[in-house]
Design a protein around this motif. Structure first.
Motif, PDB file in Angstrom:
ATOM      1  N   ILE A  25       0.776  -1.189   0.065  1.00 21.57           N
ATOM      2  CA  ILE A  25       0.129   0.103   0.060  1.00 21.57           C
ATOM      3  C   ILE A  25       0.969   1.319   0.157  1.00 21.57           C
ATOM      4  N   ILE A  26       0.201   2.454  -0.227  1.00 26.46           N
ATOM      5  CA  ILE A  26       0.974   3.662  -0.301  1.00 26.46           C
ATOM      6  C   ILE A  26       0.480   4.671   0.930  1.00 26.46           C
ATOM      7  N   ASP A  27       1.250   5.144   1.553  1.00 26.15           N
ATOM      8  CA  ASP A  27       0.943   6.108   2.624  1.00 26.15           C
ATOM      9  C   ASP A  27       0.511   5.390   3.818  1.00 26.15           C
ATOM     10  N   ASP A  28       0.673   4.131   4.015  1.00 25.88           N
ATOM     11  CA  ASP A  28      -0.086   3.633   5.064  1.00 25.88           C
ATOM     12  C   ASP A  28      -1.602   3.684   5.137  1.00 25.88           C
ATOM     13  N   ASP A  29      -2.019   3.606   3.916  1.00 22.36           N
ATOM     14  CA  ASP A  29      -3.519   3.735   3.584  1.00 22.36           C
ATOM     15  C   ASP A  29      -3.867   2.236   2.921  1.00 22.36           C
ATOM     16  N   SER A  30      -4.758   1.604   3.571  1.00 15.67           N
ATOM     17  CA  SER A  30      -5.031   0.135   2.914  1.00 15.67           C
ATOM     18  C   SER A  30      -5.858   0.356   1.846  1.00 15.67           C
ATOM     19  N   GLY A  31      -6.607   1.387   1.516  1.00 16.95           N
ATOM     20  CA  GLY A  31      -7.339   1.656   0.492  1.00 16.95           C
ATOM     21  C   GLY A  31      -6.348   2.263  -0.742  1.00 16.95           C
ATOM     22  N   GLN A  32      -5.375   2.372  -0.565  1.00 16.54           N
ATOM     23  CA  GLN A  32      -4.569   2.785  -1.879  1.00 16.54           C
ATOM     24  C   GLN A  32      -3.217   1.841  -1.928  1.00 16.54           C
ATOM     25  N   ILE A  33      -3.716   0.969  -2.799  1.00 19.82           N
ATOM     26  CA  ILE A  33      -2.880  -0.334  -3.248  1.00 19.82           C
ATOM     27  C   ILE A  33      -1.536   0.075  -4.463  1.00 19.82           C
ATOM     28  N   ASN A  34      -0.538  -0.123  -3.987  1.00 19.47           N
ATOM     29  CA  ASN A  34       0.489   0.203  -4.990  1.00 19.47           C
ATOM     30  C   ASN A  34       0.342  -0.803  -6.053  1.00 19.47           C
ATOM     31  N   GLU A  35      -0.557  -0.579  -6.947  1.00 20.04           N
ATOM     32  CA  GLU A  35      -1.154  -1.423  -8.155  1.00 20.04           C
ATOM     33  C   GLU A  35      -0.040  -2.281  -8.791  1.00 20.04           C
ATOM     34  N   ASP A  36       1.020  -1.200  -9.124  1.00 12.81           N
ATOM     35  CA  ASP A  36       2.232  -1.714 -10.081  1.00 12.81           C
ATOM     36  C   ASP A  36       2.709  -3.016  -9.508  1.00 12.81           C
ATOM     37  N   GLU A  37       3.315  -2.863  -8.241  1.00 20.22           N
ATOM     38  CA  GLU A  37       3.861  -3.698  -7.448  1.00 20.22           C
ATOM     39  C   GLU A  37       2.910  -5.043  -7.084  1.00 20.22           C
ATOM     40  N   ALA A  38       1.706  -4.636  -6.671  1.00 18.38           N
ATOM     41  CA  ALA A  38       0.644  -5.794  -6.363  1.00 18.38           C
ATOM     42  C   ALA A  38       0.583  -6.696  -7.724  1.00 18.38           C
ATOM     43  N   ILE A  39       0.513  -6.018  -8.699  1.00 20.56           N
ATOM     44  CA  ILE A  39       0.316  -6.940 -10.171  1.00 20.56           C
ATOM     45  C   ILE A  39       1.861  -7.673 -10.475  1.00 20.56           C
ATOM     46  N   LYS A  40       2.763  -7.131 -10.039  1.00 21.57           N
ATOM     47  CA  LYS A  40       3.942  -7.896 -10.355  1.00 21.57           C
ATOM     48  C   LYS A  40       4.060  -8.997  -9.182  1.00 21.57           C
ATOM     49  N   MET A  41       3.655  -8.946  -8.164  1.00 21.47           N
ATOM     50  CA  MET A  41       3.999  -9.952  -7.161  1.00 21.47           C
ATOM     51  C   MET A  41       2.866 -11.113  -7.488  1.00 21.47           C
ATOM     52  N   ILE A  42       1.532 -10.861  -7.821  1.00 25.50           N
ATOM     53  CA  ILE A  42       0.637 -11.679  -8.149  1.00 25.50           C
ATOM     54  C   ILE A  42       0.961 -12.642  -9.598  1.00 25.50           C
ATOM     55  N   ARG A  43       1.544 -11.814 -10.336  1.00 22.28           N
ATOM     56  CA  ARG A  43       1.901 -12.408 -11.788  1.00 22.28           C
ATOM     57  C   ARG A  43       3.033 -13.561 -11.446  1.00 22.28           C
ATOM     58  N   TYR A  44       4.014 -12.754 -10.579  1.00 22.88           N
ATOM     59  CA  TYR A  44       5.203 -13.538 -10.242  1.00 22.88           C
ATOM     60  C   TYR A  44       4.933 -15.031  -9.564  1.00 22.88           C
ATOM     61  N   SER A  45       4.082 -14.713  -8.755  1.00 20.29           N
ATOM     62  CA  SER A  45       3.539 -16.012  -8.122  1.00 20.29           C
ATOM     63  C   SER A  45       2.936 -17.030  -8.920  1.00 20.29           C
ATOM     64  N   ILE A  46       1.907 -16.621  -9.814  1.00 19.01           N
ATOM     65  CA  ILE A  46       1.417 -17.434 -10.671  1.00 19.01           C
ATOM     66  C   ILE A  46       2.696 -18.242 -11.926  1.00 19.01           C
ATOM     67  N   ASP A  47       3.473 -17.273 -12.424  1.00 20.48           N
ATOM     68  CA  ASP A  47       4.508 -17.667 -13.104  1.00 20.48           C
ATOM     69  C   ASP A  47       5.292 -18.825 -12.404  1.00 20.48           C
ATOM     70  N   HIS A  48       5.351 -18.928 -11.156  1.00 20.88           N
ATOM     71  CA  HIS A  48       6.158 -20.030 -10.166  1.00 20.88           C
ATOM     72  C   HIS A  48       5.037 -20.932  -9.697  1.00 20.88           C
ATOM     73  N   GLY A  49       4.021 -21.017 -10.422  1.00 21.79           N
ATOM     74  CA  GLY A  49       3.099 -22.144 -10.278  1.00 21.79           C
ATOM     75  C   GLY A  49       1.935 -22.054  -9.124  1.00 21.79           C
ATOM     76  N   VAL A  50       1.713 -20.882  -8.518  1.00 25.39           N
ATOM     77  CA  VAL A  50       0.738 -20.883  -7.910  1.00 25.39           C
ATOM     78  C   VAL A  50      -0.673 -20.820  -8.584  1.00 25.39           C
ATOM     79  N   ASN A  51      -1.692 -21.385  -8.472  1.00 24.81           N
ATOM     80  CA  ASN A  51      -2.678 -21.662  -9.189  1.00 24.81           C
ATOM     81  C   ASN A  51      -4.013 -21.113  -8.433  1.00 24.81           C
ATOM     82  N   TYR A  52      -4.019 -20.577  -7.466  1.00 22.98           N
ATOM     83  CA  TYR A  52      -5.380 -20.180  -6.639  1.00 22.98           C
ATOM     84  C   TYR A  52      -4.961 -18.639  -6.123  1.00 22.98           C
TER      85      TYR A  52
END
Length: 375
Positions: A25-52
């Motif tokens: 998140i940005i500025d310690d606000d749970s409603g402001q997701i660091n979208e670019d970083e979050a997408i990288k993390m989700i896609r990295y996990s999928i690329d490494h076998g996470v399927n859920y």
């Protein structure tokens, strides 16, 4: 990545599931997701076998489903089973079920949910779902292809868990379970009860809100150091879960790419019955020393507080002061909080307590925080 049996479903699920509840998140606000970083993390996990991949209506103040929907573009949607949850507290009549599900499909940019849950079932939510005839609705949306598998997440006592399990032909369920919470809510008994019926069990809060991933208190660290086993604190907790055959998938709410990589590495070496008796004995020893005085997991279901009190923040500071014996540092942290966020700003309106999955007596516990830090 290791894969595991998913109840009676014809699907092998990755040992690790990506939980989109604690994205960066940005500025310690749970409603402001660091979208670019979050997408990288989700896609990295999928690329490494996470399927859920698991999200929900309220996560990150309603923003999580939007970010997950974006992350699953560019061919990633077809690589995973997507889970999200009906916001039980928003349901007043059956028409609400269609309205909410359709909105979620729109936010997630998909035409179906693979694993759909009735969220945070307790007695009130469960009785309300029966009044609106949720079961006929489930059959309808399954027939329409909007939902593939149906389940529920649970936050109440064991007796209610068993009642819900027996009430319908569920495909899966989601419970809070970790080595500190074996007797809490559904607990180990519920895990086995569901699994024995062929219902896949998804694990949430495997690290108890991150508590079990932190550097442990000195007394526990000494035990782990002397054990000569090569586990990080998070790995101890995750391996303990994967050691059990009844566990289908373990959700981890990851906030950094480092956490994603560490958890994938843990999942890669996981297996049923892989821990030695010595390792299991160590976990039994440390869990008795690891219980904090307030059992808050920082899920934020109690938030927002009408007067602005940071309920999970107050409890975290209090627990850390006790577990790590650092009163002066934590008192300073407490004193530096905005006055409106402090425990002493609580007016005992009571709105928070019915929302707490841990059934904590929040108002009394906030008074305990005040007495500890302010008196």
């Amino acid at each position: 990545m290791k894969y595991r049996k998913c109840g009676n479903l014809d699907f092998e699920v990755s040992a690790l599931g990506f939980g989109a509840m604690r994205l960066p998140i940005i500025d310690d606000d749970s409603g402001q997701i660091n979208e670019d970083e979050a997408i990288k993390m989700i896609r990295y996990s999928i690329d490494h076998g996470v399927n859920y991949v698991d999200t929900a209506w309220p996560y990150h103040k309603g923003e999580s489903e939007l970010v997950v929907g974006s992350a699953l573009q560019d061919g990633y949607r077809e690589k995973v089973k997507l889970a999200t949850k009906m916001p039980s507290w928003e349901v007043k009549e059956q028409a609400d079920l269609d309205r909410l599900l359709d909105k979620q499909l729109e936010k997630l940019q998909t035409d179906h949910i693979d694993f759909y849950l009735l969220h945070a079932l307790n007695r009130d939510h469960w009785e309300n779902y029966q009044e609106v005839d949720v079961f006929s609705w489930i059959e309808k949306v399954k027939k329409e292809g909007k939902v593939v598998n149906i389940g529920f997440s649970f936050h109440a006592d064991y007796d209610l868990f068993e009642e819900i399990i027996d009430a319908y032909n569920w495909d899966f369920c989601q419970i809070q379970y970790n080595y500190l919470d074996t007797e809490f809510q559904a607990g180990k008994k519920g895990l086995k009860y569901a699994a024995d019926k062929g219902i896949a069990v998804v694990i949430m809060e495997p690290l108890r809100g991150g508590k079990l991933a932190q550097d442990p208190p000195a007394e526990i660290k000494e035990i782990l150091d002397e054990s000569n086993f090569d586990h990080t604190p998070a790995d101890w907790a995750l391996q303990w879960l994967w050691n059990q055959p009844e566990v289908a998938v373990v959700l981890s709410g990851m906030s950094t790419m480092e956490q994603v990589k560490e958890n994938i590495e843990s999942a890669d070496k996981s297996d049923v019955s892989s821990l030695s008796q010595d390792e299991l004995d160590i976990i039994e020893e440390i869990k008795e020393k690891f219980r904090g005085p307030i059992g808050c997991t920082r899920c934020e279901y109690c938030m927002p507080c009408p007067t602005g009190v940071d309920i999970p923040g107050n409890f975290a500071i209090y627990n850390e002061a006790h577990l790590y014996d650092n009163f002066a540092e934590k008192q300073k942290q407490y004193n530096e909080m905005d006055t409106k966020k402090k425990a002493s700003a609580c007016i005992r309106c009571g709105e928070c307590e019915p929302q707490c999955p841990q059934n904590l007596e929040i108002m009394d516990l906030l008074e305990k925080v005040v007495a500890y830090f302010e008196n």
